[in-house]
Write a protein that holds these residues in place. Structure first.
Motif, PDB file in Angstrom:
ATOM      1  N   ASP A 157       0.592  -1.270  -0.292  1.00  0.00           N
ATOM      2  CA  ASP A 157       0.070  -0.013   0.121  1.00  0.00           C
ATOM      3  C   ASP A 157       0.775   1.343   0.098  1.00  0.00           C
ATOM      4  O   ASP A 157       0.465   2.277  -0.682  1.00  0.00           O
ATOM      5  N   LYS A 158       1.946   1.342   0.616  1.00  0.00           N
ATOM      6  CA  LYS A 158       2.862   2.519   0.595  1.00  0.00           C
ATOM      7  C   LYS A 158       3.188   2.929  -0.827  1.00  0.00           C
ATOM      8  O   LYS A 158       3.402   3.861  -1.209  1.00  0.00           O
ATOM      9  N   GLY A 159       3.634   1.887  -1.480  1.00  0.00           N
ATOM     10  CA  GLY A 159       3.830   2.049  -3.008  1.00  0.00           C
ATOM     11  C   GLY A 159       2.562   2.368  -3.795  1.00  0.00           C
ATOM     12  O   GLY A 159       2.579   3.215  -4.967  1.00  0.00           O
ATOM     13  N   GLY A 160       1.534   1.707  -3.503  1.00  0.00           N
ATOM     14  CA  GLY A 160       0.284   1.749  -4.417  1.00  0.00           C
ATOM     15  C   GLY A 160      -0.260   3.176  -4.039  1.00  0.00           C
ATOM     16  O   GLY A 160      -0.433   3.902  -5.154  1.00  0.00           O
ATOM     17  N   GLU A 161      -0.060   3.490  -2.866  1.00  0.00           N
ATOM     18  CA  GLU A 161      -0.596   4.975  -2.572  1.00  0.00           C
ATOM     19  C   GLU A 161       0.141   5.881  -3.492  1.00  0.00           C
ATOM     20  O   GLU A 161      -0.313   7.048  -3.670  1.00  0.00           O
ATOM     21  N   ALA A 162       1.534   5.986  -3.139  1.00  0.00           N
ATOM     22  CA  ALA A 162       2.442   6.761  -3.870  1.00  0.00           C
ATOM     23  C   ALA A 162       1.812   6.892  -5.288  1.00  0.00           C
ATOM     24  O   ALA A 162       2.239   7.989  -5.981  1.00  0.00           O
ATOM     25  N   ILE A 163       1.848   5.749  -5.845  1.00  0.00           N
ATOM     26  CA  ILE A 163       1.444   6.034  -7.434  1.00  0.00           C
ATOM     27  C   ILE A 163       0.182   6.633  -7.550  1.00  0.00           C
ATOM     28  O   ILE A 163       0.267   7.337  -8.631  1.00  0.00           O
ATOM     29  N   GLY A 164      -0.713   6.286  -6.808  1.00  0.00           N
ATOM     30  CA  GLY A 164      -2.229   6.947  -6.979  1.00  0.00           C
ATOM     31  C   GLY A 164      -2.010   8.360  -6.969  1.00  0.00           C
ATOM     32  O   GLY A 164      -2.537   9.088  -7.672  1.00  0.00           O
ATOM     33  N   ARG A 165      -1.126   8.891  -5.718  1.00  0.00           N
ATOM     34  CA  ARG A 165      -1.140  10.376  -5.819  1.00  0.00           C
ATOM     35  C   ARG A 165      -0.215  10.949  -6.975  1.00  0.00           C
ATOM     36  O   ARG A 165      -0.548  12.107  -7.349  1.00  0.00           O
ATOM     37  N   ALA A 166       0.627  10.185  -7.566  1.00  0.00           N
ATOM     38  CA  ALA A 166       1.307  10.762  -8.656  1.00  0.00           C
ATOM     39  C   ALA A 166       0.259  10.892  -9.981  1.00  0.00           C
ATOM     40  O   ALA A 166       0.404  11.649 -10.746  1.00  0.00           O
ATOM     41  N   LEU A 167      -0.729   9.782 -10.013  1.00  0.00           N
ATOM     42  CA  LEU A 167      -1.628   9.887 -11.032  1.00  0.00           C
ATOM     43  C   LEU A 167      -2.714  11.081 -10.782  1.00  0.00           C
ATOM     44  O   LEU A 167      -3.485  11.203 -11.903  1.00  0.00           O
ATOM     45  N   LEU A 168      -2.730  11.723  -9.671  1.00  0.00           N
ATOM     46  CA  LEU A 168      -3.580  12.890  -9.443  1.00  0.00           C
ATOM     47  C   LEU A 168      -3.144  13.943 -10.474  1.00  0.00           C
ATOM     48  O   LEU A 168      -3.715  14.912 -10.596  1.00  0.00           O
ATOM     49  N   THR A 169      -1.733  13.808 -10.571  1.00  0.00           N
ATOM     50  CA  THR A 169      -1.357  15.039 -11.265  1.00  0.00           C
ATOM     51  C   THR A 169      -0.830  14.504 -12.762  1.00  0.00           C
ATOM     52  O   THR A 169      -0.584  15.480 -13.671  1.00  0.00           O
ATOM     53  N   ASN A 170      -0.284  13.291 -13.114  1.00  0.00           N
ATOM     54  CA  ASN A 170       0.076  12.713 -14.111  1.00  0.00           C
ATOM     55  C   ASN A 170      -0.942  13.175 -15.210  1.00  0.00           C
ATOM     56  O   ASN A 170      -2.031  12.775 -14.895  1.00  0.00           O
ATOM     57  N   THR A 171      -0.566  13.297 -16.585  1.00  0.00           N
ATOM     58  CA  THR A 171      -1.385  13.368 -17.655  1.00  0.00           C
ATOM     59  C   THR A 171      -1.370  12.714 -18.784  1.00  0.00           C
ATOM     60  O   THR A 171      -2.074  13.183 -19.815  1.00  0.00           O
ATOM     61  N   THR A 172      -0.438  11.915 -18.688  1.00  0.00           N
ATOM     62  CA  THR A 172      -0.292  11.050 -20.024  1.00  0.00           C
ATOM     63  C   THR A 172      -0.281   9.672 -19.559  1.00  0.00           C
ATOM     64  O   THR A 172      -0.421   8.983 -20.999  1.00  0.00           O
ATOM     65  N   LEU A 173      -0.206   9.153 -18.575  1.00  0.00           N
ATOM     66  CA  LEU A 173      -0.152   7.706 -18.464  1.00  0.00           C
ATOM     67  C   LEU A 173      -1.844   7.012 -18.606  1.00  0.00           C
ATOM     68  O   LEU A 173      -2.680   7.526 -18.509  1.00  0.00           O
ATOM     69  N   LYS A 174      -1.781   5.940 -19.631  1.00  0.00           N
ATOM     70  CA  LYS A 174      -2.813   5.482 -20.002  1.00  0.00           C
ATOM     71  C   LYS A 174      -3.253   4.035 -19.229  1.00  0.00           C
ATOM     72  O   LYS A 174      -4.255   3.695 -19.181  1.00  0.00           O
ATOM     73  N   SER A 175      -2.209   3.396 -18.999  1.00  0.00           N
ATOM     74  CA  SER A 175      -1.963   1.969 -18.491  1.00  0.00           C
ATOM     75  C   SER A 175      -1.571   1.799 -17.248  1.00  0.00           C
ATOM     76  O   SER A 175      -0.102   2.094 -17.451  1.00  0.00           O
ATOM     77  N   ILE A 176      -2.057   1.210 -16.265  1.00  0.00           N
ATOM     78  CA  ILE A 176      -1.342   1.076 -15.288  1.00  0.00           C
ATOM     79  C   ILE A 176      -1.452  -0.547 -14.757  1.00  0.00           C
ATOM     80  O   ILE A 176      -2.628  -0.753 -14.655  1.00  0.00           O
ATOM     81  N   HIS A 177      -0.559  -1.124 -14.629  1.00  0.00           N
ATOM     82  CA  HIS A 177      -0.863  -2.610 -14.208  1.00  0.00           C
ATOM     83  C   HIS A 177       0.047  -3.037 -12.656  1.00  0.00           C
ATOM     84  O   HIS A 177       1.062  -2.880 -12.610  1.00  0.00           O
ATOM     85  N   LEU A 178      -0.962  -3.166 -11.762  1.00  0.00           N
ATOM     86  CA  LEU A 178      -0.573  -3.180 -10.345  1.00  0.00           C
ATOM     87  C   LEU A 178      -0.997  -4.822  -9.701  1.00  0.00           C
ATOM     88  O   LEU A 178      -1.115  -4.827  -8.522  1.00  0.00           O
ATOM     89  N   GLY A 179      -1.179  -5.704 -10.665  1.00  0.00           N
ATOM     90  CA  GLY A 179      -1.753  -7.143 -10.198  1.00  0.00           C
ATOM     91  C   GLY A 179      -0.615  -7.622  -9.260  1.00  0.00           C
ATOM     92  O   GLY A 179       0.548  -7.576  -9.486  1.00  0.00           O
ATOM     93  N   SER A 180      -1.142  -8.496  -8.390  1.00  0.00           N
ATOM     94  CA  SER A 180      -0.205  -9.208  -7.607  1.00  0.00           C
ATOM     95  C   SER A 180       0.755  -8.445  -6.835  1.00  0.00           C
ATOM     96  O   SER A 180       2.033  -8.733  -6.813  1.00  0.00           O
ATOM     97  N   ASN A 181       0.436  -7.514  -6.139  1.00  0.00           N
ATOM     98  CA  ASN A 181       1.348  -6.526  -5.225  1.00  0.00           C
ATOM     99  C   ASN A 181       1.050  -6.454  -3.974  1.00  0.00           C
ATOM    100  O   ASN A 181       1.392  -5.338  -3.312  1.00  0.00           O
ATOM    101  N   ASN A 182       0.079  -7.348  -3.342  1.00  0.00           N
ATOM    102  CA  ASN A 182      -0.306  -7.106  -2.125  1.00  0.00           C
ATOM    103  C   ASN A 182      -0.852  -5.948  -1.472  1.00  0.00           C
ATOM    104  O   ASN A 182      -0.534  -5.239  -0.471  1.00  0.00           O
ATOM    105  N   LEU A 183      -1.842  -5.367  -2.627  1.00  0.00           N
ATOM    106  CA  LEU A 183      -2.402  -4.143  -2.142  1.00  0.00           C
ATOM    107  C   LEU A 183      -3.744  -4.311  -1.537  1.00  0.00           C
ATOM    108  O   LEU A 183      -4.411  -5.572  -1.681  1.00  0.00           O
ATOM    109  N   SER A 184      -4.101  -3.213  -0.874  1.00  0.00           N
ATOM    110  CA  SER A 184      -5.410  -3.620  -0.009  1.00  0.00           C
ATOM    111  C   SER A 184      -6.280  -2.050  -0.161  1.00  0.00           C
ATOM    112  O   SER A 184      -6.137  -1.301  -0.901  1.00  0.00           O
ATOM    113  N   GLU A 185      -7.185  -1.882   0.825  1.00  0.00           N
ATOM    114  CA  GLU A 185      -8.119  -0.907   0.834  1.00  0.00           C
ATOM    115  C   GLU A 185      -7.483   0.547   0.807  1.00  0.00           C
ATOM    116  O   GLU A 185      -8.076   1.553   0.080  1.00  0.00           O
ATOM    117  N   PRO A 186      -6.602   0.757   1.583  1.00  0.00           N
ATOM    118  CA  PRO A 186      -5.971   2.225   1.442  1.00  0.00           C
ATOM    119  C   PRO A 186      -5.572   2.552  -0.315  1.00  0.00           C
ATOM    120  O   PRO A 186      -5.788   3.595  -0.502  1.00  0.00           O
TER     121      PRO A 186
END
Length: 458
Positions: A344-373
Motif C-alpha cells: 500500500d505504501k507504494g500503491g498510494e504513492a503511485i495513486g498520488r502521482a496519477l492525480l497530477t500525471n496527464t499522460t499515463l494510459k495504462s497501469i498494471h498493479l496486479g499481484s502486489n499485496n495491495l489492499s483498501e488504502p
C-alpha cells in the motif's frame, strides 16, 4: 560366262543364303527398337532453355541475372537453389518470391507481417539470430557473424535472441592448477562464463530499431546448471555501451536474464538521454528498490513511453521513486509493475502521482499485496484523472470496502475502458456494476472512433 537361270537358287554364295537349319542353330544379332509413346519433338528443349539451365547450374560461380530478359529472369529466379551462399544472392536478388522460398523451405512458421511484409528481411534477420543463438565463445569462428554484417546491415530492423550459449568449460580441477597465486576462485568462476559481445554487431546495424534479448540456454534438459543463466557484469557492460551507441533503437527488451540492481544502474547510465528509445522491458529479472530508483531517474531523463518491470522484486521504496518520476513525466503511457511487492505504501504513492500525471494510459498493479488504502486513493484518481484508460488490480486484497470506493470514483468517469478486478476480493455485485460502467465507456469510445473514420468515396 555361265549365267544361272532366273529364279534358280544360287549355290555359288551359300553364306548369303543360309539354310533354315543354320538359322535355327545360329540366330543372327538383332536390334530392338523401343518407342516412347510420350516422346515428341515438342519436348526437345529450345536453345534458350538450355542456356537458362546452364545459368542456373553455374549461378554460384557466374551469377547472371540483370542482363537477362524479364521473362528469363523469372524462370531463373523460380528455379534457383535456396542454398546458394548469401554472398552471391543478397546484393543481386531482391525478388520477394525467391526469398519467400528461402524462408518457407527453412522454417515451418513464417509470419511475414512481423517483418514489415518483407521476406528478404525475415530471412536475413532470422538467419542472423540463429547464428547468434548457436555461437559458442572461444569455439565458434567470430567471422561467421562479422562476414554477415555487410550483407544484412541494410535490411535488419529487429533482432530477437532468446538464447546465449556460454563458453565450453574444461575440467575445473585442471584449470585451478593454472590459476596464479593472486587469482581467486571466484574470478575463475566468472571469467569463463562471458557471452558473445554484441557490440561490434549491433553498432554496425544502422537501421536496428528493436532488440529483444534473453541470456540463458533453452532446452538444456538434464544438463541444467545455474551458471548457464549467468548474465555477467562484463556482459552487461558490453551490452550497455553497445545500446548507447545504437542511436535508432526504439525498443529494448532484456528479460529473464537475472538483471539485478547493479546491472540495472549500469544500463540506466548508458540509456539516459537516449534519442529514440521509447520502450524498455526488464521483466522477469531481479530488480529491487535501488534498481527501481535508477529507473525512476531514467523516466525523468528519457522519452520512454512504455516501461515493463513485471515479475521483479520491487517494494515500496522503489515504487515511491517511480511515482515521483511519474508525477512530473510527460511521455510515459504504460507502466507494468505486476508481480512485485509494492504494497500500500507504494500503491498510494503511485495513486498520488496519477492525480497530477496527464499522460499515463495504462497501469498494471496486479499481484502486489495491495489492499483498501490503495483502492481509496485510486477512487480519487478515477474521479479526477482524464487520461487513464486501463487499470489492473487483479490478485490483490482490495476487499469489499475497497471495491465500493472504486465504484464511487467511477461514477462520473468516462475514459476508463479496462478494469481488471479478478481475484481482488471485491464483492460480486460491486464488480458487476464497475464492469457495466467500463462497458458503457467502451461503447462510447467505439462510437466516437467510428465518427472520426472518413467516409469512403462512392
Amino acid at each position: 560366262m555361265h549365267q544361272p537361270m532366273a529364279g534358280a537358287r544360287s549355290t555359288a554364295f551359300p553364306a548369303l543364303y543360309p539354310s533354315q537349319a543354320s538359322l535355327a542353330a545360329h540366330p543372327p544379332y538383332t536390334h530392338r527398337v523401343i518407342e516412347d509413346p510420350k516422346w515428341s519433338l515438342v519436348t526437345v528443349p529450345h536453345l534458350s532453355e538450355l542456356c537458362l539451365q546452364h545459368i542456373i547450374h553455374n549461378f554460384e560461380k557466374n551469377p547472371i541475372l540483370d542482363r537477362l530478359l524479364p521473362e528469363h529472369q523469372r524462370k531463373v529466379l523460380d528455379r534457383l537453389s535456396t542454398g546458394l551462399p548469401l554472398t552471391v544472392t543478397v546484393n543481386l536478388i531482391s525478388d520477394e518470391d525467391y526469398w519467400k522460398r528461402c524462408c518457407t523451405e527453412r522454417w515451418q512458421v513464417c509470419d511475414v507481417s512481423n517483418y514489415g511484409d518483407s521476406w528478404k528481411r525475415m530471412f536475413l534477420e532470422r538467419h542472423l539470430e540463429n547464428i547468434l543463438k548457436r555461437f559458442i565463445p572461444n569455439t565458434t569462428d567470430p567471422n561467421q557473424v562479422l562476414e554477415l554484417i555487410p550483407l544484412c546491415k541494410d535490411h535488419v530492423r529487429k533482432l530477437e535472441v532468446d538464447q546465449f550459449l556460454p563458453p565450453v568449460q574444461v575440467d575445473q580441477k585442471e584449470e585451478r592448477d593454472d590459476i596464479s597465486d593472486t587469482g581467486s576462485y571466484n574470478e575463475f568462476d566468472e571469467v569463463p562464463m562471458h557471452h558473445y559481445d554484441l557490440g561490434v554487431l549491433i553498432t554496425a546495424l544502422p537501421h536496428l530499431e528493436e532488440l529483444h534479448l534473453t541470456y540463458g540456454v533453452k532446452d538444456c534438459g538434464m544438463n541444467f546448471e545455474w551458471k548457464l543463466f549467468n548474465f555477467t557484469h562484463r556482459d552487461c557492460s558490453n551490452l550497455a555501451v553497445a545500446v548507447k551507441m545504437c542511436h535508432n533503437l526504439k525498443v529494448f527488451k532484456l528479460t529473464r536474464s537475472n538483471v539485478d540492481d547493479d546491472k540495472t544502474k549500469l544500463l540506466v547510465r548508458n540509456l539516459l538521454d537516449h534519442p529514440c528509445l521509447v520502450e524498455l522491458n526488464l521483466s522477469h529479472n531481479l530488480i529491487r528498490d535501488k534498481g527501481a530508483q535508477a529507473l525512476g531517474h531514467l523516466i525523468s531523463r528519457s522519452r520512454l513511453e512504455t516501461l515493463d518491470l513485471c515479475n521483479n522484486q520491487i517494494h515500496h521504496l522503489g515504487a515511491q521513486a517511480l511515482a515521483r518520476a511519474l508525477a512530473e513525466n510527460s511521455t510515459l503511457t504504460s507502466l507494468n509493475l505486476r508481480l512485485n511487492c509494492v504494497e500500500d505504501k507504494g500503491g498510494e504513492a503511485i495513486g498520488r502521482a496519477l492525480l497530477t500525471n496527464t499522460t499515463l494510459k495504462s497501469i498494471h498493479l496486479g499481484s502486489n499485496n495491495l489492499s483498501e488504502p490503495t483502492a481509496m486513493l485510486f477512487s480519487q484518481v478515477l474521479a479526477q484523472n482524464t487520461t487513464l484508460m486501463s487499470i489492473d488490480f487483479s490478485c490483490n486484497h482490495l476487499g469489499l470496502d475497497g471495491g465500493k470506493q472504486l465504484l464511487e470514483g467511477l461514477a462520473d468517469n468516462k475514459v476508463l475502458t479496462e478494469f481488471d478486478l479478478r481475484q481482488a476480493e471485491v464483492d460480486e455485485e460491486t464488480e458487476y456494476l464497475i464492469h457495466q460502467i467500463v462497458w458503457a465507456n467502451q461503447e462510447a469510445s467505439r462510437l466516437e472512433s467510428l465518427q472520426h473514420i472518413p467516409d469512403k468515396p462512392l
